[in-house]
Design a protein around this motif. Structure first.
Motif, PDB file in Angstrom:
ATOM      1  N   THR A  52      34.929  41.434  37.072  1.00  0.00           N
ATOM      2  CA  THR A  52      36.296  41.926  37.251  1.00  0.00           C
ATOM      3  C   THR A  52      37.182  41.433  36.117  1.00  0.00           C
ATOM      4  N   HIS A  56      38.727  44.076  33.567  1.00  0.00           N
ATOM      5  CA  HIS A  56      40.186  44.183  33.577  1.00  0.00           C
ATOM      6  C   HIS A  56      40.733  44.024  32.167  1.00  0.00           C
ATOM      7  N   SER A 119      35.888  46.232  40.597  1.00  0.00           N
ATOM      8  CA  SER A 119      36.488  46.419  39.276  1.00  0.00           C
ATOM      9  C   SER A 119      37.383  47.653  39.248  1.00  0.00           C
ATOM     10  N   ILE A 123      42.151  48.047  39.463  1.00  0.00           N
ATOM     11  CA  ILE A 123      42.944  48.919  38.590  1.00  0.00           C
ATOM     12  C   ILE A 123      43.776  49.867  39.447  1.00  0.00           C
ATOM     13  N   SER A 132      43.907  39.990  40.168  1.00  0.00           N
ATOM     14  CA  SER A 132      42.575  40.587  40.193  1.00  0.00           C
ATOM     15  C   SER A 132      41.502  39.536  40.415  1.00  0.00           C
TER      16      SER A 132
END
Lengths: 191, 196
Positions: A52, A56, A119, A123, A132
């Motif tokens: 992640t 990101h 992931s 977003i 996140s």
């Protein structure tokens, strides 16, 4: 405070397996024994948080900057596959015991839809980088929790005499359903 | 005859969800109604068929060592295509299915057929295999969706059949697990009786 809300919501209220249906395959596959499920849970936390974080960063600093946001799916799956391979190689070199504990689960994780799912979700939810990371860690812990609970129940179920057709996957699914029913009791804690 | 077999095996004998137990995540998550389940199934069928065709065409070109990453790139490209098409033409369905459209990439069925079938067989056979497996997947999702919608909402494809409120829990997460569990148990039972 916000982080605590994210953590509680991700572990209990919107548990990744029991209410969002991500990572069902490993959830059913490795929940025979508590020991293996603990190993799997550890590996998942490790990989989910790392991937992640990396995806990101790639999304905000490369894909958005270049106007390539539609390449998200292709980029993410390649990054995750590479990352898992790298983690495996690095662990093998650096820490033998950790590799022996997590090693066999790592190749399986690439196809765990949870990794890609988380992931993509961060977003969609417009989380910042810090949020996140917290969210992905909590989600992975939620996965581990559900996995270990199911493993505990399944170890007991081995001793029970159930109809032949129900053995294996069907009874695990129904157990998971009842577990999910129990987890629904948490809804309402966090808005 | 054998060609027909490539097509029909996906429906019952090697049904991905009910027999091979792969592709469970979308099967559980998107079957809140019959229409959603079938929509998801058709999206997967499209990806599966197209990626099977392309991979069987490329099987001579792709070096053996990097075949899995190459397969994934092919699959991910088709998933992106489906993602964009659905976003443009069926926005409501796209919003309901949400994250599970991009997640077709990691649906084990697609990669499993690429590796086990398309990379070793001809274009036409791969096409039949992909279409058959995909439609088998769609059928099981449809069945699951119909049962859940009927129990949870008293309706089929949005048409109210039974008056009054349904058993809400079947639309929610627990219902998915329980209904799928019972369907697989019935399929197991049928298989056992056939063998005996």
């Amino acid at each position: 405070m916000e982080y605590i809300l994210i953590i509680i919501s991700a572990i209990f209220v919107n548990n990744v397996v029991l209410s969002q249906f991500l990572g069902i395959c490993p959830f059913l596959g490795v929940s025979n024994k508590i020991n293996t499920s603990l190993g799997m849970a550890g590996a998942v936390v490790f990989v989910v948080v790392l991937s992640t974080l990396v995806t990101h960063l790639i999304y905000t600093f490369i894909l958005v900057k270049l106007g390539l946001a539609f390449m998200q799916t292709i980029t993410y799956i390649l990054v995750i596959a590479t990352l898992v391979q790298m983690v495996e190689i690095v662990l093998k070199k650096i820490s033998r015991p950790l590799y022996q504990a997590l090693g066999i689960f790592l190749p399986l994780i690439t196809t765990n839809c949870m990794v890609l799912g988380v992931s993509l979700l961060v977003i969609k939810k417009n989380y910042t980088l810090a949020e996140s990371v917290v969210y992905s860690a909590a989600t992975a812990i939620g996965f581990g929790l559900a996995l270990v609970i199911l493993a505990g129940i399944r170890e007991q179920l081995e001793l029970v005499n159930i109809p032949k057709g129900m053995k294996g996957a069907p009874i695990s699914l129904i157990t998971a359903g009842i577990l999910s029913l129990a987890f629904m009791g948490f809804s309402g804690i966090v808005k | 005859m054998s060609k027909i077999n490539e097509f029909t095996k996906g429906f019952l004998k090697e049904n991905p969800v009910l027999v091979l137990l792969i592709g469970m995540c979308p099967a559980l998550a998107t079957t809140t109604s019959a229409l959603n389940g079938i929509g998801m199934g058709l999206a997967t069928t499209f990806v599966l068929t197209c990626s099977n065709i392309v991979i069987s065409l490329l099987s001579g070109v792709i070096p053996d060592k990097v075949r899995i990453p190459a397969f994934i790139v092919v699959i991910a490209s088709f998933v992106t295509i489906v993602d964009l098409i659905m976003q443009a033409f069926v926005p409501t369905l796209y919003n309901t299915l949400g994250i599970f459209i991009p997640l077709i990439v990691v649906n084990c069925i697609v990669l499993a057929r690429a590796e086990a079938f398309a990379s070793k067989n001809g274009v036409f056979a791969s096409f039949l295999d992909g279409a058959g497996m995909g439609l088998g997947f769609t059928t099981s999702l449809g069945v699951l969706g119909i049962i859940r919608e009927l129990l949870g909402n008293g309706a089929i494809f949005g048409h109210k059949i039974i008056q009054g409120d349904g058993i809400l829990v079947f639309i929610l997460a627990p219902g998915a697990f329980i209904v799928l569990g019972y369907i697989i148990a019935i399929v197991n039972k049928i298989k056992k009786t056939q063998e005996a």
